[in-house]
Motif scaffolding. Structure first.
Motif, PDB file in Angstrom:
ATOM      1  N   ASN A 148       0.841  -1.187   0.000  1.00 43.30           N
ATOM      2  CA  ASN A 148       0.000   0.000   0.000  1.00 43.30           C
ATOM      3  C   ASN A 148       0.881   1.243   0.000  1.00 43.30           C
ATOM      4  N   THR A 149       0.957   1.912  -1.155  1.00 37.13           N
ATOM      5  CA  THR A 149       1.787   3.111  -1.270  1.00 37.13           C
ATOM      6  C   THR A 149       0.953   4.394  -1.217  1.00 37.13           C
ATOM      7  N   THR A 150      -0.235   4.318  -0.672  1.00 34.91           N
ATOM      8  CA  THR A 150      -1.094   5.500  -0.574  1.00 34.91           C
ATOM      9  C   THR A 150      -0.376   6.649   0.133  1.00 34.91           C
ATOM     10  N   ALA A 151       0.361   6.351   1.194  1.00 35.47           N
ATOM     11  CA  ALA A 151       1.050   7.394   1.969  1.00 35.47           C
ATOM     12  C   ALA A 151       2.420   7.751   1.401  1.00 35.47           C
ATOM     13  N   GLY A 152       2.901   7.013   0.399  1.00 38.33           N
ATOM     14  CA  GLY A 152       4.199   7.319  -0.198  1.00 38.33           C
ATOM     15  C   GLY A 152       4.911   6.077  -0.688  1.00 38.33           C
ATOM     16  N   ALA A 153       5.917   6.310  -1.500  1.00 36.55           N
ATOM     17  CA  ALA A 153       6.719   5.224  -2.064  1.00 36.55           C
ATOM     18  C   ALA A 153       7.564   4.565  -0.977  1.00 36.55           C
ATOM     19  N   PHE A 154       7.949   3.313  -1.201  1.00 37.49           N
ATOM     20  CA  PHE A 154       8.851   2.628  -0.277  1.00 37.49           C
ATOM     21  C   PHE A 154       9.632   1.541  -0.988  1.00 37.49           C
ATOM     22  N   THR A 155      10.557   0.919  -0.258  1.00 41.26           N
ATOM     23  CA  THR A 155      11.446  -0.099  -0.815  1.00 41.26           C
ATOM     24  C   THR A 155      11.165  -1.458  -0.192  1.00 41.26           C
ATOM     25  N   VAL A 156      11.182  -2.496  -1.032  1.00 40.22           N
ATOM     26  CA  VAL A 156      11.086  -3.879  -0.576  1.00 40.22           C
ATOM     27  C   VAL A 156      12.451  -4.513  -0.799  1.00 40.22           C
ATOM     28  N   ASN A 157      13.047  -5.025   0.268  1.00 35.14           N
ATOM     29  CA  ASN A 157      14.352  -5.692   0.175  1.00 35.14           C
ATOM     30  C   ASN A 157      14.140  -7.187   0.011  1.00 35.14           C
ATOM     31  N   LEU A 158      14.655  -7.738  -1.077  1.00 34.89           N
ATOM     32  CA  LEU A 158      14.522  -9.171  -1.324  1.00 34.89           C
ATOM     33  C   LEU A 158      15.450  -9.947  -0.393  1.00 34.89           C
ATOM     34  N   PRO A 159      15.073 -11.179  -0.046  1.00 31.59           N
ATOM     35  CA  PRO A 159      15.949 -11.994   0.798  1.00 31.59           C
ATOM     36  C   PRO A 159      17.158 -12.471   0.001  1.00 31.59           C
ATOM     37  N   ALA A 160      18.150 -13.005   0.692  1.00 30.81           N
ATOM     38  CA  ALA A 160      19.314 -13.580   0.010  1.00 30.81           C
ATOM     39  C   ALA A 160      18.833 -14.667  -0.945  1.00 30.81           C
ATOM     40  N   GLY A 161      19.393 -14.667  -2.146  1.00 35.75           N
ATOM     41  CA  GLY A 161      18.946 -15.587  -3.179  1.00 35.75           C
ATOM     42  C   GLY A 161      19.359 -17.027  -2.937  1.00 35.75           C
ATOM     43  N   VAL A 162      18.362 -17.891  -2.912  1.00 34.83           N
ATOM     44  CA  VAL A 162      18.548 -19.332  -2.858  1.00 34.83           C
ATOM     45  C   VAL A 162      17.632 -19.890  -3.935  1.00 34.83           C
ATOM     46  N   SER A 185       5.976   0.471 -11.114  1.00 35.45           N
ATOM     47  CA  SER A 185       5.300   1.762 -11.250  1.00 35.45           C
ATOM     48  C   SER A 185       4.025   1.693 -12.094  1.00 35.45           C
ATOM     49  N   THR A 186       3.454   0.511 -12.221  1.00 33.36           N
ATOM     50  CA  THR A 186       2.243   0.353 -13.012  1.00 33.36           C
ATOM     51  C   THR A 186       1.045   0.151 -12.087  1.00 33.36           C
ATOM     52  N   ARG A 187       0.022   0.931 -12.302  1.00 32.60           N
ATOM     53  CA  ARG A 187      -1.198   0.851 -11.491  1.00 32.60           C
ATOM     54  C   ARG A 187      -1.758  -0.567 -11.499  1.00 32.60           C
ATOM     55  N   ASP A 188      -2.074  -1.099 -10.327  1.00 28.17           N
ATOM     56  CA  ASP A 188      -2.707  -2.408 -10.123  1.00 28.17           C
ATOM     57  C   ASP A 188      -1.818  -3.596 -10.522  1.00 28.17           C
ATOM     58  N   GLN A 189      -0.533  -3.374 -10.636  1.00 29.70           N
ATOM     59  CA  GLN A 189       0.401  -4.425 -11.024  1.00 29.70           C
ATOM     60  C   GLN A 189       0.563  -5.468  -9.925  1.00 29.70           C
ATOM     61  N   SER A 190       0.827  -6.694 -10.333  1.00 25.28           N
ATOM     62  CA  SER A 190       1.231  -7.747  -9.405  1.00 25.28           C
ATOM     63  C   SER A 190       2.405  -8.474 -10.042  1.00 25.28           C
ATOM     64  N   VAL A 191       3.376  -8.842  -9.212  1.00 25.01           N
ATOM     65  CA  VAL A 191       4.605  -9.461  -9.708  1.00 25.01           C
ATOM     66  C   VAL A 191       4.991 -10.615  -8.791  1.00 25.01           C
ATOM     67  N   THR A 192       5.393 -11.722  -9.391  1.00 22.72           N
ATOM     68  CA  THR A 192       5.950 -12.834  -8.632  1.00 22.72           C
ATOM     69  C   THR A 192       7.373 -13.053  -9.118  1.00 22.72           C
ATOM     70  N   LEU A 193       8.319 -12.992  -8.183  1.00 20.63           N
ATOM     71  CA  LEU A 193       9.739 -13.167  -8.488  1.00 20.63           C
ATOM     72  C   LEU A 193      10.230 -14.494  -7.913  1.00 20.63           C
ATOM     73  N   VAL A 194      11.026 -15.223  -8.699  1.00 20.33           N
ATOM     74  CA  VAL A 194      11.628 -16.475  -8.246  1.00 20.33           C
ATOM     75  C   VAL A 194      13.130 -16.366  -8.466  1.00 20.33           C
ATOM     76  N   TYR A 195      13.906 -16.776  -7.459  1.00 27.15           N
ATOM     77  CA  TYR A 195      15.367 -16.752  -7.595  1.00 27.15           C
ATOM     78  C   TYR A 195      15.799 -17.998  -8.362  1.00 27.15           C
ATOM     79  N   VAL A 196      16.557 -17.794  -9.452  1.00 24.59           N
ATOM     80  CA  VAL A 196      16.988 -18.881 -10.324  1.00 24.59           C
ATOM     81  C   VAL A 196      18.415 -19.318 -10.001  1.00 24.59           C
ATOM     82  N   ASP A 197      19.355 -18.400 -10.178  1.00 21.27           N
ATOM     83  CA  ASP A 197      20.770 -18.700  -9.941  1.00 21.27           C
ATOM     84  C   ASP A 197      21.548 -17.391  -9.871  1.00 21.27           C
TER      85      ASP A 197
END
Length: 98
Positions: free
Chosen positions: A10-24, A63-75
């Motif tokens: 929820n970025t209604t109050a402002g932008a923020f950062t998501v830190n990904l976990p160490a890649g496995v 930065s796309t309205r209503d976007q959803s993203v799923t990220l998977v760590y490969v290598d």
């Protein structure tokens, strides 16, 4: 973020950062624009340490309205890859008597 978790961001109050976990290999993180505000207040996704996002050790901006993203760590070569990126929304309709 924690592997195996999904986050409604929820970025209604402002932008923020998501830190990904160490890649496995096989780690997975999903993010969704909760309030349809990413076009105004972005989410920055930061890889952990020397990890990469799609082969580059740099941040990604959602930065796309209503976007959803799923990220998977490969290598260590490609790092985190988007396996799902959606900008469509599924809306229900209210039942109406005719």
């Amino acid at each position: 973020a924690v592997s195996g978790e999904g986050y409604f961001c929820n970025t209604t109050a402002g932008a923020f950062t998501v830190n990904l976990p160490a890649g496995v290999a096989g780690s997975i993180v999903s993010l969704k624009d909760y309030a349809n505000t990413w076009q105004t207040n972005n989410v920055t996704v930061t890889p952990n340490g020397t990890d990469k996002i799609n082969g580059t050790n740099a941040n990604a901006t959602l930065s796309t309205r209503d976007q959803s993203v799923t990220l998977v760590y490969v290598d260590s070569t490609k790092g985190w890859r988007a396996v799902q990126d959606s900008t469509s929304s599924v809306d229900g309709t209210a039942f109406r008597w005719i």
